[in-house]
Enzyme design. Structure first.
Site, PDB file in Angstrom:
ATOM      1  N   THR A 205     -26.956 -20.180 -24.641  1.00  0.00           N
ATOM      2  CA  THR A 205     -25.918 -20.799 -23.012  1.00  0.00           C
ATOM      3  C   THR A 205     -25.242 -19.817 -22.666  1.00  0.00           C
ATOM      4  O   THR A 205     -24.718 -18.348 -23.313  1.00  0.00           O
ATOM      5  CB  THR A 205     -24.734 -21.690 -24.428  1.00  0.00           C
ATOM      6  OG1 THR A 205     -23.808 -20.877 -24.807  1.00  0.00           O
ATOM      7  CG2 THR A 205     -25.465 -22.666 -24.592  1.00  0.00           C
TER       8      THR A 205
ATOM      9  N   GLU B 289     -28.371 -27.446 -23.652  1.00  0.00           N
ATOM     10  CA  GLU B 289     -29.024 -27.702 -24.311  1.00  0.00           C
ATOM     11  C   GLU B 289     -30.324 -28.983 -23.951  1.00  0.00           C
ATOM     12  O   GLU B 289     -30.313 -29.471 -25.194  1.00  0.00           O
ATOM     13  CB  GLU B 289     -27.403 -28.569 -24.503  1.00  0.00           C
ATOM     14  CG  GLU B 289     -26.437 -27.790 -25.653  1.00  0.00           C
ATOM     15  CD  GLU B 289     -25.851 -26.894 -24.207  1.00  0.00           C
ATOM     16  OE1 GLU B 289     -24.592 -26.020 -24.269  1.00  0.00           O
ATOM     17  OE2 GLU B 289     -25.897 -27.304 -23.373  1.00  0.00           O
TER      18      GLU B 289
ATOM     19  N   LYS C  90      -5.533 -30.574 -14.141  1.00  0.00           N
ATOM     20  CA  LYS C  90      -4.252 -31.961 -14.224  1.00  0.00           C
ATOM     21  C   LYS C  90      -3.235 -31.337 -13.994  1.00  0.00           C
ATOM     22  O   LYS C  90      -2.502 -30.606 -14.370  1.00  0.00           O
ATOM     23  CB  LYS C  90      -4.472 -31.944 -15.470  1.00  0.00           C
ATOM     24  CG  LYS C  90      -5.832 -32.350 -16.110  1.00  0.00           C
ATOM     25  CD  LYS C  90      -6.084 -32.591 -17.874  1.00  0.00           C
ATOM     26  CE  LYS C  90      -7.709 -33.245 -18.257  1.00  0.00           C
ATOM     27  NZ  LYS C  90      -7.344 -33.404 -19.301  1.00  0.00           N
TER      28      LYS C  90
ATOM     29  N   TRP D 297      -5.984 -35.356 -11.757  1.00  0.00           N
ATOM     30  CA  TRP D 297      -6.932 -34.914 -12.519  1.00  0.00           C
ATOM     31  C   TRP D 297      -7.150 -34.484 -10.263  1.00  0.00           C
ATOM     32  O   TRP D 297      -7.399 -35.256  -8.673  1.00  0.00           O
ATOM     33  CB  TRP D 297      -7.957 -35.418 -12.059  1.00  0.00           C
ATOM     34  CG  TRP D 297      -8.387 -35.878 -14.002  1.00  0.00           C
ATOM     35  CD1 TRP D 297      -7.193 -35.394 -14.705  1.00  0.00           C
ATOM     36  CD2 TRP D 297      -9.372 -35.952 -14.601  1.00  0.00           C
ATOM     37  NE1 TRP D 297      -7.515 -35.935 -16.519  1.00  0.00           N
ATOM     38  CE2 TRP D 297      -9.299 -36.054 -15.730  1.00  0.00           C
ATOM     39  CE3 TRP D 297     -10.843 -36.415 -14.153  1.00  0.00           C
ATOM     40  CZ2 TRP D 297      -9.707 -36.350 -17.115  1.00  0.00           C
ATOM     41  CZ3 TRP D 297     -11.759 -36.810 -15.605  1.00  0.00           C
ATOM     42  CH2 TRP D 297     -11.216 -36.344 -16.563  1.00  0.00           C
TER      43      TRP D 297
END
Length: 536
Positions: A177, A322, A432, A437
């Site tokens: 990754t 992934e 946040k 949000w």
């Protein structure tokens, strides 16, 4: 019953399409040859690897760009029974040492130039005993190195019966990754997983690769198998074009014109730069039909310009290391054929519908699945034959990111009533503020839709009262002079959100830091921003 391995991916083009071409840009010029010649060279390379004792259980690392020698290694390594491990040439020294050491690679195939100099500099810190320089010769060096051309000459083309027996559970690929939240994590792909994902990618519901296509992946081969193009395009028998080391817009344009490229793929910056180059210098994009976009969303204005001026369709895709890259792609469904253009663009701007073979669920903070209404948000979970079941050597991350066969992607999304995924934010990037949000991605996309903004990144900055508030960094177009008030007014017109949604500050910067895969590096950006907001 036959195992699902890469053998049919090699057999089909070399036997059914031997005359089709592979065009490769290297630091030494253009190489143009056939699948037939490719097959002979791969067979020789498998023999040369076997002579060095490399086969099942071994790991072959590559450290290079998109070219024919790397492409040959993509097949020779797994066909020999070994595991292909692609390493990002744009990573920092510490990450390279960590990745090669963690994977315990047995040998490295590396590009000349900067990649070779990097490995030469780090040589004493790496576990490998030998490197193959993917070139005709080796520079003067203390590194134990052999030229790719000499290695290939040492081997002889083996027959079908001389290939080792492969099983579908044999590790065939490996990638790490990008490491935006810590050390890069390794994932392994079995032969069966590569088979399944490449077949999915080739279908019309995936990347839709056809034998008549001329395919040029600009997404690097060191990044998640170049989104599976080298395997899918090979199985399809398509002509392939590899753009070589660090290709710029002039290089891409030359290859598009020379080879008649019909299908390409890469991050939005690549296509924004190509558009600017054609604006300034001219160029022929008449062969190009489709561009697959990943990494981040392309501004709608760029999508419309490619379509209006060059009849090129840009298609958003989503995926992860992934998920072996492509996990969704966005196209209007057949039932939407009579929709007007604006309505279709509302779908095309999203990450699209899930790829065949995958399942998904969207889970909120309480662990409950959310409604498919385009409004409710939650974390995207996926599972399927091309989704890895765990990380390599990372039990801590396995416990955090996998649950009952599901991969918890870390992407915060909505799903609309038609099943189209729209990424609202990364879980680590969502802002946040006062318990509410704010989507950094939605703000970024709106800012980049402004004619005088080239790039925009939004991060949460600590606030004494509201915990976090958004701060935007923008790269202005050449010669422009946009200011905060103008952009805030524009955001209000575009998004129609409450005032608290908009950035408290908008900074104009020369550039935005990026990861080695071309994404905005918000971890580095936050480190560069020394600000705490207050109500004063």
């Amino acid at each position: 019953m036959s195992n699902l391995t890469l053998r049919p991916f090699f057999w089909r083009p070399t036997n059914l399409f031997p005359e089709k071409r592979i065009i490769s840009r290297t630091h030494g010029g253009i190489t143009d040859y056939t699948y037939d010649a490719f097959g002979t060279r791969v067979r020789s390379l498998v023999d040369a690897l076997r002579d060095r004792g490399l086969g099942p259980g071994d790991r072959i690392g590559t450290f290079g760009w998109n070219h024919h020698r790397h492409f040959e290694t993509y097949f020779a390594a797994p066909l020999s029974g070994a595991q292909l491990h692609t390493i990002n040439v744009q990573l920092g020294d510490d990450d390279i040492v960590h990745i090669v050491g963690d994977a315990d690679d047995d040998i490295l195939f590396i590009d000349p130039g900067d990649p070779f100099e990097t490995i030469e500099r780090l040589w004493s810190d790496l576990p490998v005993d030998e490197v193959v320089v993917m070139d005709e010769s080796v520079p003067e060096t203390d590194v134990n190195a052999v030229a790719y051309a000499d290695l290939l000459a040492d081997g002889k083309p083996i027959g079908d019966d001389a290939f080792p027996d492969l099983t579908e559970d044999l590790p065939g690929g490996m990638c790490y990754t990008s490491g935006t939240t810590g050390r890069p994590k390794g994932v392994e792909y079995t032969q069966k997983m590569i088979y399944a994902h490449a077949m999915m990618a080739m279908t019309p519901a995936g990347l839709n690769v056809d034998e008549r296509d001329v395919v040029m992946p600009v997404v690097p081969m060191f990044h998640v198998n170049a989104w599976e193009f080298p395997y899918a395009a090979t199985m399809a028998g398509a002509t392939q074009v590899f753009p070589g080391p660090s290709p710029g817009p002039a290089d891409l344009l030359e290859l598009i014109e020379r080879a008649g490229v019909t299908l390409s793929a890469g991050v939005p910056t690549v296509w924004i730069n190509l558009l600017e180059h054609v604006d300034e210098h001219g160029g022929d994009l008449s062969s190009l039909e489709r561009i697959i976009i990943g990494g981040s969303a392309a501004p709608e204005g760029v999508m419309r310009r490619y379509e209006d001026e060059f009849d090129v369709t840009m298609e958003h895709a989503w995926g992860m290391t992934e998920t072996m890259s492509i996990g969704s792609i966005s196209r209007p469904k057949a039932s939407m054929g009579d929709w007007d253009r604006s309505r279709k663009y509302e779908k095309r701007k999203k990450q699209g519908t899930l790829s065949p073979g995958l399942e998904m669920r969207v889970v909120n903070d309480n662990g409950d699945e959310v409604a498919w209404d385009g409004q409710a948000v939650g974390e995207l979970w996926v599972r399927g034959p091309s989704v890895v079941p765990e990380y390599y050597n990372r039990p801590d991350a396995n416990e955090e990111d996998f649950e009952d066969g599901w991969l918890k992607t870390g992407d915060i999304v909505t799903i609309d009533e038609d099943g189209y995924i729209e990424i609202v934010d990364r879980a680590k990037d969502v802002i946040k503020s006062g318990g509410e949000w704010i989507s950094s991605i939605e703000l970024e996309n709106a800012l980049m839709a402004h004619d005088e903004v080239v790039e925009a990144a939004v991060v949460g900055v600590p606030h004494e009262k509201w915990q976090e508030r958004p701060l935007a960094c923008v790269v202005a177009a050449a010669g422009s002079n946009v200011d905060k008030d103008e952009l805030l007014t524009y955001l209000d017109d575009e998004l129609d959100q409450p005032d608290w949604w908009y950035p408290d500050e908008i900074r104009t910067v020369e550039s935005i830091p990026k990861t080695a895969t071309g994404k905005f590096d918000k971890m580095r950006l936050r480190d560069q921003i020394d600000t705490v907001f207050s109500d004063e």
